[in-house]
Design an enzyme around this catalytic site. Structure first.
Site, PDB file in Angstrom:
ATOM      1  N   LYS A 190       0.813  -1.389   0.143  1.00 28.16           N
ATOM      2  CA  LYS A 190      -0.320   0.036  -0.195  1.00 28.16           C
ATOM      3  C   LYS A 190       1.066   1.676  -0.051  1.00 28.16           C
ATOM      4  O   LYS A 190       0.692   2.248  -0.716  1.00 28.16           O
ATOM      5  CB  LYS A 190      -0.793  -0.209   1.046  1.00 28.16           C
ATOM      6  N   GLU A 196      10.620  -4.945   4.448  1.00 28.20           N
ATOM      7  CA  GLU A 196      10.939  -6.294   3.723  1.00 28.20           C
ATOM      8  C   GLU A 196      10.434  -6.739   2.155  1.00 28.20           C
ATOM      9  O   GLU A 196      10.913  -6.822   1.004  1.00 28.20           O
ATOM     10  CB  GLU A 196       9.308  -7.766   4.465  1.00 28.20           C
ATOM     11  N   ARG A 250      -5.355  -4.397   5.736  1.00 30.83           N
ATOM     12  CA  ARG A 250      -5.834  -5.211   5.993  1.00 30.83           C
ATOM     13  C   ARG A 250      -6.960  -5.797   5.236  1.00 30.83           C
ATOM     14  O   ARG A 250      -7.926  -6.805   5.673  1.00 30.83           O
ATOM     15  CB  ARG A 250      -5.024  -5.436   8.018  1.00 30.83           C
ATOM     16  N   GLU A 335      -4.881  -6.631  14.947  1.00 28.02           N
ATOM     17  CA  GLU A 335      -3.944  -5.060  14.524  1.00 28.02           C
ATOM     18  C   GLU A 335      -5.368  -4.387  14.666  1.00 28.02           C
ATOM     19  O   GLU A 335      -4.706  -2.651  14.471  1.00 28.02           O
ATOM     20  CB  GLU A 335      -3.490  -5.072  12.529  1.00 28.02           C
ATOM     21  N   HIS A 366      -5.236 -32.956  17.897  1.00 22.50           N
ATOM     22  CA  HIS A 366      -4.460 -34.204  18.719  1.00 22.50           C
ATOM     23  C   HIS A 366      -3.246 -32.643  19.504  1.00 22.50           C
ATOM     24  O   HIS A 366      -2.502 -34.051  19.448  1.00 22.50           O
ATOM     25  CB  HIS A 366      -4.333 -35.034  17.505  1.00 22.50           C
ATOM     26  N   LYS A 477       9.669  -1.052  14.449  1.00 26.05           N
ATOM     27  CA  LYS A 477      10.150  -0.257  12.750  1.00 26.05           C
ATOM     28  C   LYS A 477      10.861   1.291  13.075  1.00 26.05           C
ATOM     29  O   LYS A 477      11.732   0.755  12.399  1.00 26.05           O
ATOM     30  CB  LYS A 477       9.376  -0.121  12.328  1.00 26.05           C
TER      31      LYS A 477
HETATM   32  O1  F6P Z   1       3.310  -2.756   9.611  1.00 28.44           O
HETATM   33  C1  F6P Z   1       2.033  -3.220   9.758  1.00 28.44           C
HETATM   34  C2  F6P Z   1       1.480  -2.409   8.573  1.00 28.44           C
HETATM   35  O2  F6P Z   1       1.902  -1.415   7.727  1.00 28.44           O
HETATM   36  C3  F6P Z   1       0.416  -3.336   7.833  1.00 28.44           C
HETATM   37  O3  F6P Z   1      -0.847  -2.446   8.435  1.00 28.44           O
HETATM   38  C4  F6P Z   1      -0.155  -3.777   6.254  1.00 28.44           C
HETATM   39  O4  F6P Z   1      -0.676  -4.597   6.333  1.00 28.44           O
HETATM   40  C5  F6P Z   1       1.559  -3.344   6.413  1.00 28.44           C
HETATM   41  O5  F6P Z   1       2.406  -3.483   7.239  1.00 28.44           O
HETATM   42  C6  F6P Z   1       2.241  -3.994   5.178  1.00 28.44           C
HETATM   43  O6  F6P Z   1       2.318  -2.483   4.176  1.00 28.44           O
HETATM   44  P1  F6P Z   1       2.398  -2.487   3.116  1.00 28.44           P
HETATM   45  O7  F6P Z   1       0.939  -2.788   1.935  1.00 28.44           O
HETATM   46  O8  F6P Z   1       2.408  -0.989   3.055  1.00 28.44           O
HETATM   47  O9  F6P Z   1       3.638  -3.058   2.825  1.00 28.44           O
END
Ligand code: F6P
Length: 504
Positions: A190, A196, A250, A335, A366, A477
């Site tokens: 987003k 990552e 989310r 979240e 189990h 972060k």
């Molecule tokens: O760190 C949490 C978060 O901001 C989530 O709310 C979101 O879904 C995820 O990281 C990934 O964010 P982005 O879509 O901006 O990479």
């Protein structure tokens, strides 16, 4: 205007209701099943094995009125700025055609581009694409992963890998399996700033370059609400599918973030998913309090977490295709509602979101069910089962699966006395909800996920918190960035020692 004193009184009233024993409830009320089962959009929600009684229902309904549930719900669909801490509207429903007209129209435009892209990829405009490597994390991965795993495992269209962790192991596994010349790389973020995702995307591009792909960026599609950032990163405007800032991460699987699912399922399947969600939207938006299934589920959540101090809730999918549902729900619920202050900044007293955990039945029986049946924690359990089998094997498999699911709910409720041998006694009176799905179609899964979204929002309304921000994830972060930049300086001795030992 809401009246804080009235709301506090109502919570107090609800907490002072004497909690009944589940085992007597069906005898006391011959119509309990009729009252506590709601059928909607091909899903049957059975709340009858919870402690919700007519008395609780009436009291929670009063609470819903006092917190202005109707007004808050209408404000979301009207596109008002209900995410007050971030100054945003909350418009994921517009992605499936429900909400403010302008936002629905804008979402529809995005969908037309997305559909065209699915079709041109199918037609070979980006070369022969056999593999889809989707990199994203959190809301930009969990939803697509759930959809692809649940609905497209036998679709035979594309081999899809959703890679989220920055640990290179997952990425390497996908790269080892895929042909870089026949791979579509989807970069889903987003914000288009998430460490990552950007690192995974850069490594995937490098992999393509090293394999001699002429124009790796020509095989990349960006899914983002920040197109400028994607352009800066090197992706051509024509390869960016946007979505609105007012769609939370989310809550974004319905937007362009759902591209891997649309590719894997085909457009008709993706559209059926959106239609299922829209059916649940209409139910949530229009159904009166008494029949409103996401609101009823939120009453159950509040009864256990806030009134009876249960710290967790467990979700068991009795269907391998839904094995990723618990992790998807963990982000959605925790979240969204794992907060300690209300939307106006004042503290919340008592629990907010329960800790969501779970697994897949029968495996979980189990492993963790011992604690559910005999442990000292009371864990409200949610069972999800599908009437139609998802496999072509001997029907005995599916029958055994369902028999086990229903047996667990009955056993939790009934228990069994054994005064002579306490180790073999089962206390019973343990609550569960069962959601029974006719068939796991895209339409049904769309309705199920939308149900969970609205339930999460309904919980937020009852608690008066903002379910749509997530500042809790920011501090970690920020500290990670400072370690990357400045190393071990200025931290506590434990953190400094760890950094020095492992990172040098
Ligand atoms: O760190 C949490 C978060 O901001 C989530 O709310 C979101 O879904 C995820 O990281 C990934 O964010 P982005 O879509 O901006 O990479």
């Amino acid at each position: 205007m809401t009246d804080p004193a009235r709301i506090a009184d109502l919570w107090h009233e609800i907490k002072s209701i004497v909690v009944p024993d589940l085992r007597g409830l069906f005898e006391e009320d011959a119509d309990r099943l009729g009252k506590q089962v709601i059928e909607e959009s091909g899903l049957r929600f059975d709340f009858s094995k919870t402690h919700l009684t007519d008395g609780y229902l009436a009291a929670f309904e009063e609470l819903a009125q006092a917190v202005d549930f109707n007004g808050k719900r209408a404000a979301m669909f009207a596109g008002e700025t209900i995410n007050v801490t971030e100054g945003r509207a909350v418009e994921h429903t517009a992605e499936r055609g429900e909400g403010r007209a302008e936002s629905v129209a804008a979402a529809h435009e995005h969908k037309l581009r997305m559909r065209t892209l699915v079709e041109v990829i199918e037609a070979g405009a980006l070369g022969e694409i056999k593999h889809v490597l989707h990199v994203g994390i959190g809301g930009s991965a969990l939803g697509p992963d759930l959809l692809v795993d649940a609905l497209a495992r036998d679709a035979g269209r594309y081999d899809v890998a959703i890679v989220s962790n920055v640990d290179g192991v997952a990425l390497e596994a996908a790269m080892a399996r895929f042909d870089p010349h026949a791979t579509l790389l989807i970069v889903a973020s987003k914000t288009f700033t998430t460490t990552e995702t950007m690192l995974n995307a850069a490594s995937a591009i490098e992999w393509m370059q090293e394999a001699g792909v002429d124009d790796p960026y020509g095989q990349v599609i960006a899914l983002t609400a920040a197109p400028d950032k994607a352009i800066e990163w090197g992706i051509d405007e024509t390869r960016i599918l946007g979505f609105s800032e007012s769609v939370g991460g989310r809550y974004s699987l319905w937007s362009s973030i759902g591209l891997p699912a649309a590719l894997a399922l085909g457009w008709d399947g993706f559209e059926a998913l959106l239609e299922g969600a829209a059916a649940m939207d209409r139910h949530f938006r229009n159904a009166p309090l008494r029949e409103n299934v996401p609101l009823r589920a939120a009453f159950v959540d509040q009864l256990y977490s806030r009134c009876l101090a249960c710290q967790t809730r467990a979700v068991f999918a009795y269907d391998e295709r839904l094995r990723l549902l618990p992790s998807y729900l963990q982000q959605l619920e925790m979240e969204s509602n794992g907060k300690s202050v209300k939307a106006d900044g004042t503290p919340v007293y008592g629990h907010t979101a329960a800790i969501t955990w779970g697994g897949v039945g029968t495996d979980a029986q189990h492993a963790v069910f011992q604690l559910l049946h005999q442990g000292t924690h009371i864990v409200p359990v949610e069972f999800i089962a599908v009437t139609e089998a998802g496999d072509a094997l001997d029907p005995a498999h599916h029958q055994t699966l369902l028999v086990n699911c229903f047996a667990q709910g009955a056993a939790l409720m009934q228990g069994r006395e054994n005064a002579a041998d306490p180790a073999r006694a089962y206390p019973g009176n343990r609550p569960s909800t069962t959601i029974l799905i006719d068939a796991l179609t895209p339409h049904a899964l769309g309705a199920l996920i939308a149900f969970y979204e609205h339930r999460t929002f309904a919980n937020g309304i009852l608690l008066q918190i903002n379910s749509f921000d997530q500042f809790g994830v920011e501090l970690g972060k920020e500290i990670a960035r400072s370690i990357e930049r400045d190393g071990a300086n200025g931290f506590d001795p434990s953190t400094m020692a760890l950094i020095e030992l492992a990172l040098g």
